[in-house]
Write a protein that holds these residues in place. Structure first.
Motif, PDB file in Angstrom:
ATOM      1  N   ALA A 258       0.827  -1.207   0.000  1.00 55.56           N
ATOM      2  CA  ALA A 258       0.000   0.000   0.000  1.00 55.56           C
ATOM      3  C   ALA A 258       0.861   1.257   0.000  1.00 55.56           C
ATOM      4  O   ALA A 258       1.830   1.362   0.759  1.00 55.56           O
ATOM      5  CB  ALA A 258      -0.920   0.017   1.214  1.00 55.56           C
TER       6      ALA A 258
ATOM      7  N   VAL B  64       0.712   4.833   1.238  1.00 58.14           N
ATOM      8  CA  VAL B  64      -0.054   5.542   2.264  1.00 58.14           C
ATOM      9  C   VAL B  64       0.341   7.014   2.253  1.00 58.14           C
ATOM     10  O   VAL B  64       1.505   7.354   2.491  1.00 58.14           O
ATOM     11  CB  VAL B  64       0.197   4.939   3.657  1.00 58.14           C
ATOM     12  CG1 VAL B  64      -0.633   5.671   4.712  1.00 58.14           C
ATOM     13  CG2 VAL B  64      -0.116   3.449   3.663  1.00 58.14           C
TER      14      VAL B  64
ATOM     15  N   GLY C  32       4.063   3.541  -6.972  1.00 61.68           N
ATOM     16  CA  GLY C  32       2.944   2.608  -6.919  1.00 61.68           C
ATOM     17  C   GLY C  32       3.319   1.248  -7.470  1.00 61.68           C
ATOM     18  O   GLY C  32       3.002   0.213  -6.868  1.00 61.68           O
TER      19      GLY C  32
ATOM     20  N   THR D 140       5.813  -0.469  -4.996  1.00 65.03           N
ATOM     21  CA  THR D 140       5.140  -0.825  -3.742  1.00 65.03           C
ATOM     22  C   THR D 140       4.251  -2.048  -3.922  1.00 65.03           C
ATOM     23  O   THR D 140       4.280  -2.980  -3.110  1.00 65.03           O
ATOM     24  CB  THR D 140       4.306   0.366  -3.238  1.00 65.03           C
ATOM     25  OG1 THR D 140       5.162   1.472  -2.987  1.00 65.03           O
ATOM     26  CG2 THR D 140       3.561   0.007  -1.951  1.00 65.03           C
ATOM     27  N   HIS D 141       3.467  -2.052  -4.974  1.00 62.06           N
ATOM     28  CA  HIS D 141       2.542  -3.163  -5.208  1.00 62.06           C
ATOM     29  C   HIS D 141       3.292  -4.430  -5.614  1.00 62.06           C
ATOM     30  O   HIS D 141       2.974  -5.531  -5.141  1.00 62.06           O
ATOM     31  CB  HIS D 141       1.528  -2.779  -6.280  1.00 62.06           C
ATOM     32  CG  HIS D 141       0.726  -1.566  -5.936  1.00 62.06           C
ATOM     33  ND1 HIS D 141       0.200  -0.713  -6.893  1.00 62.06           N
ATOM     34  CD2 HIS D 141       0.366  -1.036  -4.734  1.00 62.06           C
ATOM     35  CE1 HIS D 141      -0.454   0.269  -6.294  1.00 62.06           C
ATOM     36  NE2 HIS D 141      -0.360   0.096  -4.983  1.00 62.06           N
TER      37      HIS D 141
ATOM     38  N   HIS E 298      -3.059   8.861  -6.466  1.00 59.03           N
ATOM     39  CA  HIS E 298      -1.967   7.899  -6.455  1.00 59.03           C
ATOM     40  C   HIS E 298      -1.846   7.057  -5.181  1.00 59.03           C
ATOM     41  O   HIS E 298      -1.047   6.126  -5.157  1.00 59.03           O
ATOM     42  CB  HIS E 298      -0.634   8.619  -6.682  1.00 59.03           C
ATOM     43  CG  HIS E 298      -0.480   9.191  -8.053  1.00 59.03           C
ATOM     44  ND1 HIS E 298      -0.146   8.426  -9.144  1.00 59.03           N
ATOM     45  CD2 HIS E 298      -0.615  10.459  -8.510  1.00 59.03           C
ATOM     46  CE1 HIS E 298      -0.062   9.200 -10.223  1.00 59.03           C
ATOM     47  NE2 HIS E 298      -0.352  10.439  -9.866  1.00 59.03           N
ATOM     48  N   SER E 299      -2.565   7.371  -4.128  1.00 58.30           N
ATOM     49  CA  SER E 299      -2.383   6.604  -2.892  1.00 58.30           C
ATOM     50  C   SER E 299      -3.506   5.592  -2.697  1.00 58.30           C
ATOM     51  O   SER E 299      -4.618   5.757  -3.201  1.00 58.30           O
ATOM     52  CB  SER E 299      -2.299   7.541  -1.674  1.00 58.30           C
ATOM     53  OG  SER E 299      -3.477   8.301  -1.530  1.00 58.30           O
ATOM     54  N   ASP E 300      -3.180   4.534  -1.952  1.00 61.74           N
ATOM     55  CA  ASP E 300      -4.151   3.489  -1.637  1.00 61.74           C
ATOM     56  C   ASP E 300      -4.861   3.749  -0.318  1.00 61.74           C
ATOM     57  O   ASP E 300      -5.952   3.229  -0.068  1.00 61.74           O
ATOM     58  CB  ASP E 300      -3.444   2.132  -1.546  1.00 61.74           C
ATOM     59  CG  ASP E 300      -2.674   1.799  -2.803  1.00 61.74           C
ATOM     60  OD1 ASP E 300      -3.293   1.743  -3.882  1.00 61.74           O
ATOM     61  OD2 ASP E 300      -1.438   1.615  -2.723  1.00 61.74           O
ATOM     62  N   TYR E 301      -4.220   4.554   0.529  1.00 60.96           N
ATOM     63  CA  TYR E 301      -4.704   4.772   1.893  1.00 60.96           C
ATOM     64  C   TYR E 301      -4.226   6.157   2.300  1.00 60.96           C
ATOM     65  O   TYR E 301      -3.217   6.656   1.778  1.00 60.96           O
ATOM     66  CB  TYR E 301      -4.120   3.701   2.818  1.00 60.96           C
ATOM     67  CG  TYR E 301      -4.801   3.540   4.164  1.00 60.96           C
ATOM     68  CD1 TYR E 301      -5.952   2.769   4.285  1.00 60.96           C
ATOM     69  CD2 TYR E 301      -4.282   4.137   5.313  1.00 60.96           C
ATOM     70  CE1 TYR E 301      -6.569   2.592   5.518  1.00 60.96           C
ATOM     71  CE2 TYR E 301      -4.893   3.964   6.548  1.00 60.96           C
ATOM     72  CZ  TYR E 301      -6.043   3.198   6.649  1.00 60.96           C
ATOM     73  OH  TYR E 301      -6.652   3.021   7.868  1.00 60.96           O
TER      74      TYR E 301
ATOM     75  N   ALA F 278      -9.569   5.026   3.047  1.00 63.14           N
ATOM     76  CA  ALA F 278      -9.443   5.290   1.622  1.00 63.14           C
ATOM     77  C   ALA F 278      -9.339   6.795   1.404  1.00 63.14           C
ATOM     78  O   ALA F 278     -10.016   7.574   2.093  1.00 63.14           O
ATOM     79  CB  ALA F 278     -10.648   4.728   0.882  1.00 63.14           C
TER      80      ALA F 278
END
Length: 261
Positions: free
Chosen positions: A29, A31, A181, A184-185, A204-207, A221
Motif C-alpha cells: 500500500a 499511504v 505505486g 510498492t505493489h 496515487h495513494s491506496d490509503y 481510503a
C-alpha cells in the motif's frame, strides 16, 4: 503490516505527537501522510525510522517490535528519505546508488549487485543520463530523484518518504508517483509518503492518514479521508471534492473557512 500504537513523541517537554494509534498499514500500500504545516508528519517519519525516541507506545513491523531490534536490522527493513540529501557528498550518481544497494539485505543475500539493476532503476526514474554526474553538482530536484533511487534499490519492508515531490516539476511528480505505486505493489512494500498536494494523494495513494498537531483526524481510503469537513477542520479551508471528466476526484478550494465567533 505496520502497527503504530499509543505513540508519543516529544521534544524536551513539548509533545509533538501526544498519543497516536493507527489502523494496521498493510504491505503493498502507498499511504499518503497528510496534514497542515507543523502537524507532526516529519516527526512521525523520524520516529518510525528510529531517528527520534518515543516516550511511550510501540511500533511493530510484521509483528516485530522495531525498538527491540538492532540498528543494523532496522536499517535493512526501514528506509527513510529526508526532504533533501546532504549537499557536500562528492560521489557519482551511479556510485551512490550502488553503495546503497550493497548495504541492503537483498544484496547481502545475493552476494552481489548487478549493475544492470541499478541502471534500469535510474532509467525508470528518467535520470540514467545523470549516472556519471557528481551529487554535489545536481539540482535539488535531481538530488531528490537520486535519493529515491537509493531508497528503492534497497527494497525495504517500510519506505518512509518526506515530501519527495517538493522540488519536482509536474512531469516528474506524476512519473515518481506512478513508479512508487508499481514498486510498492510489486514488491509488497509499505510506502508512507508525506504529501501536500491532495490531488496527488487522491489519485496515487491506496490509503490516507490525516493528522493535525500530532492527533489523528482521519484514516482510510483517500476519498473517505479527504472530505470538505476534514479540510475545514485540518486546513481551515472551504473546499469541494468533485470528479473531473475522467471520474478522478479533485479538490477545489473555494476560500478560507470563516473564523468561529
Amino acid at each position: 503490516m505496520l502497527e503504530v500504537s499509543d505513540l508519543r513523541v516529544a521534544y524536551r517537554k513539548q509533545a509533538i505527537i501526544p498519543d497516536l494509534t493507527l489502523e494496521p498499514l498493510r504491505a503493498g500500500a502507498v499511504v499518503a501522510l497528510l496534514g497542515p504545516n507543523g502537524s507532526g508528519k516529519s516527526t512521525l517519519l523520524k520516529a518510525l525510522a528510529g531517528l527520534l525516541p518515543y516516550k511511550q507506545g510501540s511500533v511493530r513491523l510484521d509483528g516485530k517490535s522495531l525498538e527491540k531490534i538492532s540498528f543494523e536490522q532496522r536499517a535493512q527493513q526501514v528506509v527513510y528519505l529526508p526532504q533533501s540529501l546532504p549537499a557536500s557528498v562528492h560521489l557519482r550518481v551511479l556510485e551512490s546508488v550502488l553503495v546503497a544497494a550493497r548495504a541492503s539485505a537483498l544484496a547481502a543475500e545475493a552476494g552481489r549487485v548487478h549493475l544492470e539493476q541499478v541502471l534500469s532503476l535510474l532509467q525508470r526514474l528518467g535520470i540514467e543520463h545523470l549516472s556519471m554526474h557528481y551529487l554535489d553538482q545536481l539540482s535539488g530536484g535531481q538530488k531528490q530523484l537520486v535519493g529515491l533511487a537509493q531508497a528503492l534499490i534497497r527494497r525495504p519492508r517500510l519506505l518512509l518518504l518526506d515530501e519527495p515531490l517538493s522540488a519536482l516539476d509536474l512531469n516528474y511528480q506524476f512519473h515518481v508517483m506512478d513508479l512508487l505505486g508499481q514498486e510498492t505493489h510489486e514488491h509488497g512494500l509499505i510506502t508512507l509518503i508525506v504529501l501536500h498536494d491532495l490531488n496527488v494523494a487522491l489519485r496515487h495513494s491506496d490509503y490516507a492518514v490525516l493528522i493535525k498537531q500530532g492527533e489523528l483526524l482521519g484514516e482510510g481510503a483517500p476519498g473517505q479521508v479527504i472530505t470538505p469537513v476534514a479540510l475545514a477542520e485540518g486546513y481551515g479551508v472551504e473546499a469541494r471534492i468533485e470528479p473531473c471528466s475522467k471520474g478522478i476526484l479533485q479538490v477545489l478550494i473555494d476560500g478560507l473557512r470563516a473564523p468561529v465567533r
